[in-house]
Design an enzyme around this catalytic site. Structure first.
Site, PDB file in Angstrom:
ATOM      1  N   ASP A 136       0.590  -1.153  -0.015  1.00  0.00           N
ATOM      2  CA  ASP A 136       0.413   0.124   0.258  1.00  0.00           C
ATOM      3  C   ASP A 136       0.836   0.803   0.190  1.00  0.00           C
ATOM      4  O   ASP A 136       1.463   1.001   0.472  1.00  0.00           O
ATOM      5  CB  ASP A 136      -0.727  -0.158   1.252  1.00  0.00           C
ATOM      6  CG  ASP A 136      -2.162  -0.964   1.366  1.00  0.00           C
ATOM      7  OD1 ASP A 136      -2.359  -1.573   0.014  1.00  0.00           O
ATOM      8  OD2 ASP A 136      -2.492  -1.954   2.361  1.00  0.00           O
ATOM      9  N   ARG A 187      -1.187  -0.624  -8.935  1.00  0.00           N
ATOM     10  CA  ARG A 187      -2.321  -0.464  -8.879  1.00  0.00           C
ATOM     11  C   ARG A 187      -2.662   0.907  -8.760  1.00  0.00           C
ATOM     12  O   ARG A 187      -2.027   1.189  -6.940  1.00  0.00           O
ATOM     13  CB  ARG A 187      -2.812  -1.163  -6.646  1.00  0.00           C
ATOM     14  CG  ARG A 187      -4.293  -0.060  -6.503  1.00  0.00           C
ATOM     15  CD  ARG A 187      -4.414  -0.806  -4.797  1.00  0.00           C
ATOM     16  NE  ARG A 187      -4.329  -1.754  -4.747  1.00  0.00           N
ATOM     17  CZ  ARG A 187      -3.781  -1.687  -3.457  1.00  0.00           C
ATOM     18  NH1 ARG A 187      -3.027  -0.863  -2.335  1.00  0.00           N
ATOM     19  NH2 ARG A 187      -3.869  -3.279  -2.444  1.00  0.00           N
TER      20      ARG A 187
HETATM   21  P1  FDA Z   1     -13.728   9.737  -4.584  1.00  0.00           P
HETATM   22  O1  FDA Z   1     -13.515   9.508  -3.173  1.00  0.00           O
HETATM   23  O2  FDA Z   1     -14.114  10.529  -5.667  1.00  0.00           O
HETATM   24  O3  FDA Z   1     -15.062   8.424  -5.215  1.00  0.00           O
HETATM   25  C1  FDA Z   1     -16.250   8.477  -6.281  1.00  0.00           C
HETATM   26  C2  FDA Z   1     -17.410   7.358  -5.239  1.00  0.00           C
HETATM   27  O4  FDA Z   1     -17.471   6.612  -4.757  1.00  0.00           O
HETATM   28  C3  FDA Z   1     -18.462   8.428  -4.480  1.00  0.00           C
HETATM   29  O5  FDA Z   1     -19.147   9.156  -5.187  1.00  0.00           O
HETATM   30  C4  FDA Z   1     -18.835   7.113  -3.736  1.00  0.00           C
HETATM   31  O6  FDA Z   1     -20.223   6.711  -4.070  1.00  0.00           O
HETATM   32  C5  FDA Z   1     -18.046   5.850  -3.328  1.00  0.00           C
HETATM   33  N1  FDA Z   1     -17.030   6.309  -2.447  1.00  0.00           N
HETATM   34  C6  FDA Z   1     -15.812   6.377  -1.851  1.00  0.00           C
HETATM   35  N2  FDA Z   1     -15.767   6.627  -0.932  1.00  0.00           N
HETATM   36  C7  FDA Z   1     -16.882   5.991  -0.400  1.00  0.00           C
HETATM   37  C8  FDA Z   1     -16.233   5.566   0.963  1.00  0.00           C
HETATM   38  N3  FDA Z   1     -15.680   5.847   2.213  1.00  0.00           N
HETATM   39  N4  FDA Z   1     -17.961   5.016   1.486  1.00  0.00           N
HETATM   40  C9  FDA Z   1     -18.646   4.981   0.438  1.00  0.00           C
HETATM   41  N5  FDA Z   1     -18.824   5.472  -1.302  1.00  0.00           N
HETATM   42  C10 FDA Z   1     -17.289   5.744  -1.520  1.00  0.00           C
HETATM   43  N6  FDA Z   1      -5.016   4.698  -1.136  1.00  0.00           N
HETATM   44  C11 FDA Z   1      -4.186   5.017  -0.561  1.00  0.00           C
HETATM   45  O7  FDA Z   1      -3.391   6.575  -0.379  1.00  0.00           O
HETATM   46  N7  FDA Z   1      -3.005   4.121  -0.389  1.00  0.00           N
HETATM   47  C12 FDA Z   1      -3.304   2.749  -1.012  1.00  0.00           C
HETATM   48  O8  FDA Z   1      -2.256   1.996  -1.090  1.00  0.00           O
HETATM   49  C13 FDA Z   1      -4.543   2.596  -1.527  1.00  0.00           C
HETATM   50  N8  FDA Z   1      -5.352   1.658  -0.970  1.00  0.00           N
HETATM   51  C14 FDA Z   1      -6.402   1.051  -1.863  1.00  0.00           C
HETATM   52  C15 FDA Z   1      -6.913  -0.415  -2.653  1.00  0.00           C
HETATM   53  C16 FDA Z   1      -8.011   0.020  -3.006  1.00  0.00           C
HETATM   54  C17 FDA Z   1      -8.563  -2.289  -3.258  1.00  0.00           C
HETATM   55  C18 FDA Z   1      -8.883   0.698  -2.749  1.00  0.00           C
HETATM   56  C19 FDA Z   1     -10.468   0.930  -3.917  1.00  0.00           C
HETATM   57  C20 FDA Z   1      -8.311   2.386  -2.705  1.00  0.00           C
HETATM   58  C21 FDA Z   1      -7.512   2.129  -2.023  1.00  0.00           C
HETATM   59  N9  FDA Z   1      -6.770   3.800  -2.072  1.00  0.00           N
HETATM   60  C22 FDA Z   1      -5.817   3.696  -1.031  1.00  0.00           C
HETATM   61  C23 FDA Z   1      -8.031   4.643  -1.278  1.00  0.00           C
HETATM   62  C24 FDA Z   1      -7.948   5.608  -2.835  1.00  0.00           C
HETATM   63  O9  FDA Z   1      -7.096   6.486  -2.628  1.00  0.00           O
HETATM   64  C25 FDA Z   1      -9.452   6.497  -2.192  1.00  0.00           C
HETATM   65  O10 FDA Z   1      -9.300   7.115  -0.912  1.00  0.00           O
HETATM   66  C26 FDA Z   1     -10.906   5.816  -2.241  1.00  0.00           C
HETATM   67  O11 FDA Z   1     -10.440   4.701  -2.904  1.00  0.00           O
HETATM   68  C27 FDA Z   1     -11.671   6.628  -2.292  1.00  0.00           C
HETATM   69  O12 FDA Z   1     -12.028   7.592  -3.995  1.00  0.00           O
HETATM   70  P2  FDA Z   1     -12.622   7.052  -5.572  1.00  0.00           P
HETATM   71  O13 FDA Z   1     -11.708   6.404  -6.316  1.00  0.00           O
HETATM   72  O14 FDA Z   1     -13.164   6.162  -5.088  1.00  0.00           O
HETATM   73  O15 FDA Z   1     -13.299   8.712  -5.387  1.00  0.00           O
END
Ligand code: FDA
Length: 311
Positions: A136, A187
């Site tokens: 991560d 990732r």
């Molecule tokens: P965004 O936050 O813009 O959300 C888009 C949409 O997704 C929202 O409108 C909502 O519908 C849904 N959503 C997002 N978060 C939600 C929540 N908490 N609850 C409910 N719905 C939600 N980060 C990092 O800094 N280091 C890492 O190693 C990782 N590893 C990692 C692994 C995996 C498999 C994932 C999916 C994510 C990570 N992350 C991470 C976290 C990543 O950086 C980010 O903070 C989250 O994925 C939220 O961002 P989105 O891309 O979903 O977009």
């Protein structure tokens, strides 16, 4: 602004030991603990149960034994031992062999050599047993050291490893290029920490644009990239881009977090895409949980009402 407001508030609250104690007492209490929406449980057995349920739904998975910001050699050794135990349990249970871990959990703040030693102790049995291990990415203080440690291990022929890269960092295009050149698996995530404007994009549209650019670089030249987001628009753009470049669904995967957008996870599987769910478990769930609340303050409603949300 993406990182001011709720994200900053939850980041600050995640440092509160009083709140952590209170939350830890009730958060996973059976059967309706408010954190269960995002955390598979405190024990390995609970995580294995969740993993089996996900596999029944044809989802792939990666298990994360939660923990970070470890300050002593003893705590880093204990976390390493727990990962070794996890490897044995996963093999015994017959579930998918894929782990995610953080360098600050394995002692990178104690010293780099301790962390590399602990990683090697994990990677040796993991490699023998056919595991894939993802590093991560933590806050920007750790970007260089995480990539350096990754590169060191890669040079030592550890090839069952991959790393997460964050689209919000200004530097990431260069890091993606370097990983693509190595042939290492990336990732791609947006980034979950509170970062200053000197190192990270601050506006949501800038982060999304960066994510798009990097997604294309990874699909074109990367090695089995993981596109990790819950944002429907970005997921659809990834599908469309792969289709126009004739990149088959076996050459990349989507990744999402346990408990978030389960509807999207299921529909992508239905459409023939690979979807891996990141399954966190363990007693140290509080900082991870607070990051999830900060991303979507509406989640606080679930917590306050003690409701297990289904999406
Ligand atoms: P965004 O936050 O813009 O959300 C888009 C949409 O997704 C929202 O409108 C909502 O519908 C849904 N959503 C997002 N978060 C939600 C929540 N908490 N609850 C409910 N719905 C939600 N980060 C990092 O800094 N280091 C890492 O190693 C990782 N590893 C990692 C692994 C995996 C498999 C994932 C999916 C994510 C990570 N992350 C991470 C976290 C990543 O950086 C980010 O903070 C989250 O994925 C939220 O961002 P989105 O891309 O979903 O977009």
């Amino acid at each position: 602004m993406l990182y001011s407001g709720p994200k900053a508030i939850f980041y600050a609250l995640s440092k509160s030991s009083g709140l952590k104690r209170l939350a830890s007492r009730y958060g996973l209490a059976a059967p309706h603990g408010f954190a269960r929406r995002f955390i598979a449980g405190e024990t390995i057995d609970e995580a294995v149960g969740v993993a089996r349920e996900l596999q029944r739904k044809r989802l792939l998975l990666t298990l994360d034994y939660l923990g970070e910001s470890v300050r002593t050699r003893e705590a880093a050794t204990a976390a390493t031992a727990e990962y070794l135990r996890l490897i044995d349990v996963i093999v015994g249970a017959g579930i998918e062999r894929n782990l995610s871990l953080k360098l600050t959990q394995l002692g990178v703040d104690v010293d780099r050599a301790t962390c590399v030693d602990n990683l090697r102790r994990i990677l040796e049995p993991a490699e023998r047993q056919g595991f894939f291990v993802r590093f991560d990415m933590e806050n920007s203080r750790y970007t260089d050291v995480t990539l350096d440690v990754f590169y060191t291990l890669w040079q030592q022929q550890h090839r069952n490893i991959g790393v997460a890269l964050q689209a919000y960092l200004l530097r990431t295009e260069g890091d993606v290029r370097r990983m693509n050149d190595l042939g290492a698996r990336v990732r791609l995530v947006k980034g979950a920490y509170k970062e200053p404007g000197t190192v990270a994009f601050q506006q949501k549209n800038e982060v999304d644009d960066s994510f798009r650019r990097l997604m294309r670089m990874l699909l074109d030249d990367g090695s089995y990239p993981a596109i990790a987001t819950h944002e429907e628009q970005l997921l659809e753009e990834t599908c469309a881009y792969a289709a126009t470049r004739s990149i088959s669904t076996e050459r990349f995967e989507f990744q999402m977090l346990y408990g978030i957008r389960r509807d999207l996870q299921a529909s992508l599987v239905e459409r023939g895409y690979r979807v891996r769910v990141y399954v966190p478990f363990g007693r140290e769930w509080f900082p991870y949980f607070m990051r999830r609340l900060g991303e979507r303050p509406a989640n606080v409603g679930f917590v306050l009402r003690g409701i297990l949300g289904e999406r």
